[in-house]
Each structure stands twice: as structure tokens, then as C-alpha cells.
Design an enzyme around this catalytic site. Structure first.
Site, PDB file in Angstrom:
ATOM      1  N   GLU A  64       1.905 105.094  68.535  1.00 58.52           N
ATOM      2  CA  GLU A  64       1.391 106.324  67.835  1.00 58.52           C
ATOM      3  C   GLU A  64       1.414 107.129  69.147  1.00 58.52           C
ATOM      4  O   GLU A  64       1.547 108.585  68.710  1.00 58.52           O
ATOM      5  CB  GLU A  64      -0.018 105.846  67.217  1.00 58.52           C
ATOM      6  CG  GLU A  64       0.060 105.083  66.494  1.00 58.52           C
ATOM      7  CD  GLU A  64      -0.167 103.330  66.986  1.00 58.52           C
ATOM      8  OE1 GLU A  64       0.144 103.011  67.842  1.00 58.52           O
ATOM      9  OE2 GLU A  64      -1.065 102.810  65.999  1.00 58.52           O
ATOM     10  N   ALA A 177      27.933  60.338  79.003  1.00 57.87           N
ATOM     11  CA  ALA A 177      27.126  59.202  79.218  1.00 57.87           C
ATOM     12  C   ALA A 177      26.645  59.224  80.798  1.00 57.87           C
ATOM     13  O   ALA A 177      25.590  58.503  81.020  1.00 57.87           O
ATOM     14  CB  ALA A 177      27.845  57.927  79.030  1.00 57.87           C
ATOM     15  N   SER A 181      25.957  67.597  82.080  1.00 54.28           N
ATOM     16  CA  SER A 181      25.803  68.362  81.005  1.00 54.28           C
ATOM     17  C   SER A 181      26.108  69.655  81.296  1.00 54.28           C
ATOM     18  O   SER A 181      26.253  70.551  80.457  1.00 54.28           O
ATOM     19  CB  SER A 181      24.551  68.123  80.264  1.00 54.28           C
ATOM     20  OG  SER A 181      23.712  68.843  81.523  1.00 54.28           O
ATOM     21  N   GLU A 317      12.412  74.831  76.074  1.00 56.05           N
ATOM     22  CA  GLU A 317      13.873  74.313  76.676  1.00 56.05           C
ATOM     23  C   GLU A 317      13.710  73.158  77.403  1.00 56.05           C
ATOM     24  O   GLU A 317      13.684  73.092  78.624  1.00 56.05           O
ATOM     25  CB  GLU A 317      14.256  75.634  77.638  1.00 56.05           C
ATOM     26  CG  GLU A 317      14.780  76.936  77.088  1.00 56.05           C
ATOM     27  CD  GLU A 317      15.723  77.647  78.014  1.00 56.05           C
ATOM     28  OE1 GLU A 317      16.649  77.087  78.629  1.00 56.05           O
ATOM     29  OE2 GLU A 317      15.111  78.806  78.395  1.00 56.05           O
TER      30      GLU A 317
HETATM   31  N1  LIG Z   1      20.957  70.765  76.315  1.00 55.05           N
HETATM   32  C1  LIG Z   1      20.116  71.009  76.397  1.00 55.05           C
HETATM   33  O1  LIG Z   1      19.517  72.279  75.939  1.00 55.05           O
HETATM   34  C2  LIG Z   1      19.240  70.562  77.527  1.00 55.05           C
HETATM   35  C3  LIG Z   1      18.018  71.389  77.746  1.00 55.05           C
HETATM   36  C4  LIG Z   1      16.955  70.919  78.784  1.00 55.05           C
HETATM   37  C5  LIG Z   1      17.253  69.746  79.323  1.00 55.05           C
HETATM   38  N2  LIG Z   1      18.444  69.168  78.997  1.00 55.05           N
HETATM   39  C6  LIG Z   1      18.597  67.706  79.785  1.00 55.05           C
HETATM   40  O2  LIG Z   1      17.719  66.935  79.318  1.00 55.05           O
HETATM   41  C7  LIG Z   1      17.573  65.797  80.399  1.00 55.05           C
HETATM   42  C8  LIG Z   1      15.857  65.477  80.686  1.00 55.05           C
HETATM   43  O3  LIG Z   1      15.702  65.113  79.449  1.00 55.05           O
HETATM   44  P1  LIG Z   1      14.386  64.172  79.213  1.00 55.05           P
HETATM   45  O4  LIG Z   1      14.145  64.011  77.764  1.00 55.05           O
HETATM   46  O5  LIG Z   1      14.549  63.101  80.324  1.00 55.05           O
HETATM   47  O6  LIG Z   1      13.212  65.016  79.804  1.00 55.05           O
HETATM   48  P2  LIG Z   1      12.233  66.231  79.267  1.00 55.05           P
HETATM   49  O7  LIG Z   1      12.243  66.151  77.917  1.00 55.05           O
HETATM   50  O8  LIG Z   1      12.603  67.342  79.904  1.00 55.05           O
HETATM   51  O9  LIG Z   1      10.808  65.947  79.796  1.00 55.05           O
HETATM   52  C9  LIG Z   1      10.336  64.579  79.757  1.00 55.05           C
HETATM   53  C10 LIG Z   1       9.123  64.367  80.300  1.00 55.05           C
HETATM   54  O10 LIG Z   1       7.982  65.497  79.882  1.00 55.05           O
HETATM   55  C11 LIG Z   1       6.928  64.719  80.164  1.00 55.05           C
HETATM   56  N3  LIG Z   1       5.861  65.126  79.104  1.00 55.05           N
HETATM   57  C12 LIG Z   1       4.708  65.339  79.090  1.00 55.05           C
HETATM   58  N4  LIG Z   1       3.998  65.225  77.994  1.00 55.05           N
HETATM   59  C13 LIG Z   1       5.069  64.880  77.187  1.00 55.05           C
HETATM   60  C14 LIG Z   1       4.857  64.745  75.830  1.00 55.05           C
HETATM   61  N5  LIG Z   1       3.813  64.999  75.044  1.00 55.05           N
HETATM   62  N6  LIG Z   1       6.202  64.147  75.207  1.00 55.05           N
HETATM   63  C15 LIG Z   1       7.163  63.998  75.784  1.00 55.05           C
HETATM   64  N7  LIG Z   1       7.047  64.189  77.184  1.00 55.05           N
HETATM   65  C16 LIG Z   1       6.235  64.670  78.012  1.00 55.05           C
HETATM   66  C17 LIG Z   1       6.956  63.282  80.495  1.00 55.05           C
HETATM   67  O11 LIG Z   1       7.030  62.892  81.861  1.00 55.05           O
HETATM   68  P3  LIG Z   1       5.618  62.499  82.519  1.00 55.05           P
HETATM   69  O12 LIG Z   1       5.132  61.298  81.632  1.00 55.05           O
HETATM   70  O13 LIG Z   1       5.607  62.298  83.806  1.00 55.05           O
HETATM   71  O14 LIG Z   1       4.382  63.535  82.037  1.00 55.05           O
HETATM   72  C18 LIG Z   1       8.539  62.975  80.172  1.00 55.05           C
HETATM   73  O15 LIG Z   1       8.977  61.976  80.604  1.00 55.05           O
HETATM   74  C19 LIG Z   1      18.173  66.472  81.821  1.00 55.05           C
HETATM   75  O16 LIG Z   1      19.172  65.854  82.086  1.00 55.05           O
HETATM   76  C20 LIG Z   1      18.812  67.928  81.161  1.00 55.05           C
HETATM   77  O17 LIG Z   1      19.834  67.981  81.529  1.00 55.05           O
HETATM   78  C21 LIG Z   1      19.215  69.544  78.031  1.00 55.05           C
END
Ligand SMILES: NC(=O)c1ccc[n+]([C@@H]2O[C@H](COP(=O)([O-])OP(=O)(O)OC[C@H]3O[C@@H](n4cnc5c(N)ncnc54)[C@H](OP(=O)(O)O)[C@@H]3O)[C@@H](O)[C@H]2O)c1
Length: 394
Positions: A64, A177, A181, A317
């Protein structure tokens, strides 16, 4: 205040939705004004637009005020079309109601009432007390609310609007695998993610993504510039960094991680108050929250982001684990999925960690809001279908 539907608009006010449409367009000149809403204003006198304004960023003039400055003396007797109820309180800038009254505006037309308790209805009352007629074009309220999904959700529910971004191959995989990525999608899709970050109050990830990929999760001016969605008037888009948020129960994020060393504030949610934080620089705040079924409690994190950081729009993300939890708990308002036209194979990594369904009726379903080709990839924007909410809450 008089509420008008489109059907109630007689010849004398038939142009009002057009001017309001222009105000809504101006509001979207910026990707964000966080923690404030995006607002646009048009001043019309004798059938001519005499001033236009939009809120560029928190701490800058409100829409405004910008329109009044542009109009000068021509604001006297004008009608102001504002996408949101003008503010009545002294924030970082003075109340817009006072500025409109001082300029001699005759009429104010709004699309939405401000859900902020410091404004809600008080802006209207203050304008009316100053002798200004106030109208609401209620058929334009839904379109105006859509411009600020996070601001309305935070004010009305105490939670941010949660947008979950995913990137996958045509066969729904995120990595080979062997874990490789980067990068599944092309340059244009990555520039588009910059737009999503620049539109967000905060960007959230899980500690496993930090440890595996060491992402910065910042807005980078050069990449953002490639996103055609950035408006030439959005001068602050690349200057502001969203708050970066890491969910990290045991505080495993190293102080050298890029997400921490790049400019901007970082918040890490942990489970214990006893963790060693000495290795972390001053831009990092460590917050303790209660435990969830897995890691930190996501609902508490969202409440804290809205309450403690005025977070309107949150971009998640994360990897398959955390993304899967957000979906499983019904906390996602919008999914943005980039689909790369390539096949990775059934031994590739799954998009989401979600298992155990025995009936198709248990599956989460989504409604498609938008489908667009971005460079060589596709962007799909979806929202949860209503039956998910019934399954979760009823
Ligand atoms: N394609 C895409 O768009 C994309 C985007 C991002 C990542 N990535 C890939 O994803 C891979 C990592 O994935 P990720 O599944 O292992 O890890 P993530 O989902 O990024 O992180 C998971 C971690 O978050 C913590 N966390 C804390 N609170 C949580 C909750 N309520 N629920 C779930 N997790 C919680 C946990 O660790 P703590 O127990 O230690 O807290 C858990 O191990 C990487 O290799 C990356 O390259 C891909």
C-alpha cells in the site's frame, strides 16, 4: 465491510475484479516476503491506475505504501485494491491503514481478511473509523489465499505449509544400487529447485543426506537466474538464504558440512540436551525436541518452525527415509516430483521408504495440480487426495 460476490457487481464496479487481479499479479512479483505475506496493491482514480505496489521483502515498504508513493496527490479520492486486508499495527513499518487514510483514499477493496491476530478485522475497523468504505471481493479470496499458502496455514493452524521435493527416474528410482545419484535430473530442473528454495522460509533435510551428499541447500544466484520464474522486480530473491534445518537425533552433523559453512542460519533438531555443540559455528542453533516413532517428532519440529522461526513455507529435500515419514504421517501439503526420462532398473534405490501395505485401499493417493516439462525432465505438482485425510484422521 460489505462483502460482494461477482454476481453482485453492478455496472459501476464491474472492473473491480480486473484491478484486484492486477493486485494479485503484483503480489507475485516476489518469490517470498517471509515471514510476511506476498501482497499487491493497485490505486485507481477516475478509471485509471495511478499507483501500483507490492511488498518486496520483510522490512521494506508494504504494498500500500509503495502504491501511495507512486500515486502522490492522485491517491486522494482513489480506490485501493489490496490483495490482503491492510495492517493496523505497528510492525517493522507503520500501519498501512493510517497511510491510506492520510492520503485521502476514499475506498479500500480487499480479497482476503488477514488471519494474523494482530490485524484480523482490525484493519477493516480502523479504515471504517477513518470514514473509508471497505469492501471484500469474496470470490477472489481463494485465489488470494493460494498466493500465500504458508502464511495462511501458519496463522490459522500454527504449522508451516510443507512442500516435499522428490527427484526420480522414469521407473521411480533415485539412485543406482551403488548409491550413485548426482544428478538424475538436468540443469533446468535443478534451476527450478533453486526457485523452490528461494520461495521457502526454510529448507529441511535429514542427517543421512548431509553425511552422504554434503549438500549446501542454499540459493545460488547464478543457478536461480536460469529459472525463468524469477521476476525482474524480485531484487532480493538471490540475496536471502532460507533457514536450513537438519533433523539429526544424535548431532552427527560435522561443523565442516557445507550446509553449515555456507552463508545463512541453520537449525539442528536433536533428541538430547546433553550433546556436544562446541564444534558448531555461531550460525547454528541446536534445538531439542521430543522423540517420534522414528528420530525426532516431526509434528513438534513443524510447530517449532512456525512458532520460533515464523516459517510460512517449508521445503523438504531429504532422502527416502525422512521423505517417507513425512508422507506416512500425512504432513505433506504439496509434492513436487521431478521425473527424469531415464531408466535405472529395479535394483536402484526406491523413492520413499514405505512398506507393509496389504490393501491398495491403504495407499496414499494424490491429485495432480500441475504437469509441466522443465528442460528435459517433467515436473509434477500434487496435493494429497481427500481420502488420505479421512483415513488418517477419521
Ligand atoms: N533424489 C532426491 O531428490 C534426493 C534428495 C535428498 C537426498 N537424496 C539421497 O538420499 C540419501 C539419504 O537418504 P536417507 O533416507 O538415508 O536419509 P534422510 O532421509 O535424508 O535422513 C534420514 C535420517 O534423518 C534422521 N531423522 C531424524 N528424525 C527423523 C524422523 N522423524 N524420520 C526419519 N528420519 C529422521 C535419522 O537419523 P538420526 O536417527 O540420526 O536422527 C535418519 O536416519 C542420500 O544418498 C541422498 O543422495 C536424494
Amino acid at each position: 465491510m460489505k462483502s460482494l460476490t461477482n454476481l453482485q457487481l453492478d455496472r459501476s464496479v464491474i472492473d473491480w475484479p480486473v484491478y484486484m487481479g492486477r493486485a494479485l499479479q503484483l503480489a507475485q512479483n516476489v518469490l517470498t516476503a517471509t515471514p510476511n505475506p506476498r501482497v499487491g496493491c493497485v490505486l485507481v482514480e477516475a478509471g485509471k491506475i495511478v499507483g501500483e505496489g507490492w511488498h518486496k521483502a520483510a522490512g521494506q515498504d508494504h504494498a500500500e505504501v509503495m502504491a501511495l508513493l507512486a500515486a502522490g496527490d492522485r491517491a486522494a479520492g482513489a480506490t485501493a485494491f489490496v490483495s490482503l486486508e491492510p495492517c493496523a499495527h505497528q510492525g517493522r513499518t507503520g500501519p498501512c491503514c493510517d497511510a491510506l487514510a492520510a492520503a485521502g483514499v476514499a475506498r479500500v477493496v480487499i480479497a482476503s481478511v488477514d488471519p494474523n491476530p494482530a490485524v484480523a478485522g482490525q484493519g477493516v475497523s480502523k479504515l471504517e473509523a477513518a470514514g473509508i468504505e471497505v469492501y471484500q471481493l469474496i470470490d477472489m479470496d481463494p485465489a488470494a489465499r493460494k498466493i500465500n499458502p504458508g502464511y495462511f496455514k501458519r496463522r490459522e493452524t500454527g504449522l508451516p505449509f510443507v512442500r516435499l521435493k522428490l527427484a526420480m527416474s522414469l521407473d521411480g528410482r533415485t539412485a543406482l544400487a551403488n548409491g550413485q545419484s548426482q544428478w538424475i535430473t538436468g540443469d533446468a530442473a535443478r534451476a527450478d529447485v533453486q526457485r523452490l528454495r528461494a520461495s521457502s522460509s526454510a529448507v529441511l533435510t535429514g542427517v543421512m543426506t548431509v553425511l552422504a551428499d554434503n549438500p549446501a541447500l542454499t540459493v545460488r544466484a547464478d543457478q536461480l537466474a536460469q529459472s525463468s520464474a524469477v521476476n525482474e522486480h524480485d531484487e532480493f530473491a538471490a540475496q536471502r538464504q532460507p533457514l536450513r534445518v537438519i533433523l539429526d537425533s544424535q548431532l552427527r552433523t560435522p561443523g565442516t558440512a557445507r550446509i553449515i559453512t555456507e552463508p545463512g542460519a541453520v537449525t539442528i533438531y536433536v533428541l538430547s540436551a546433553e550433546l556436544e555443540t562446541d564444534q558448531l559455528p555461531d550460525n547454528v542453533e541446536v534445538k531439542q525436541v521430543m522423540a517420534g516413532e522414528r528420530g525426532v517428532d516431526l509434528q513438534s519440529v513443524l510447530e517449532s518452525l512456525a512458532r520460533d522461526f515464523e516459517c510460512n513455507e517449508l521445503l523438504v529435500e531429504a532422502g527416502a527415509t525422512l521423505s517417507g515419514e513425512f508422507i506416512r504421517l500425512g504432513l505433506v501439503d504439496e509434492l513436487v516430483v521431478y521425473i527424469a526420462p531415464r531408466l535405472i532398473g529395479s535394483d536402484g534405490k526406491a523413492l520413499l521408504e514405505m512398506t507393509g501395505l496389504t490393501e491398495l485401499a491403504q495407499s496414499e493417493s494424490f491429485a495432480i495440480k500441475e504437469l509441466l516439462q522443465v528442460g528435459s525432465d517433467l515436473r509434477l505438482v500434487l496435493e494429497p487426495a481427500n481420502d488420505n485425510q479421512e483415513r488418517l484422521h477419521g
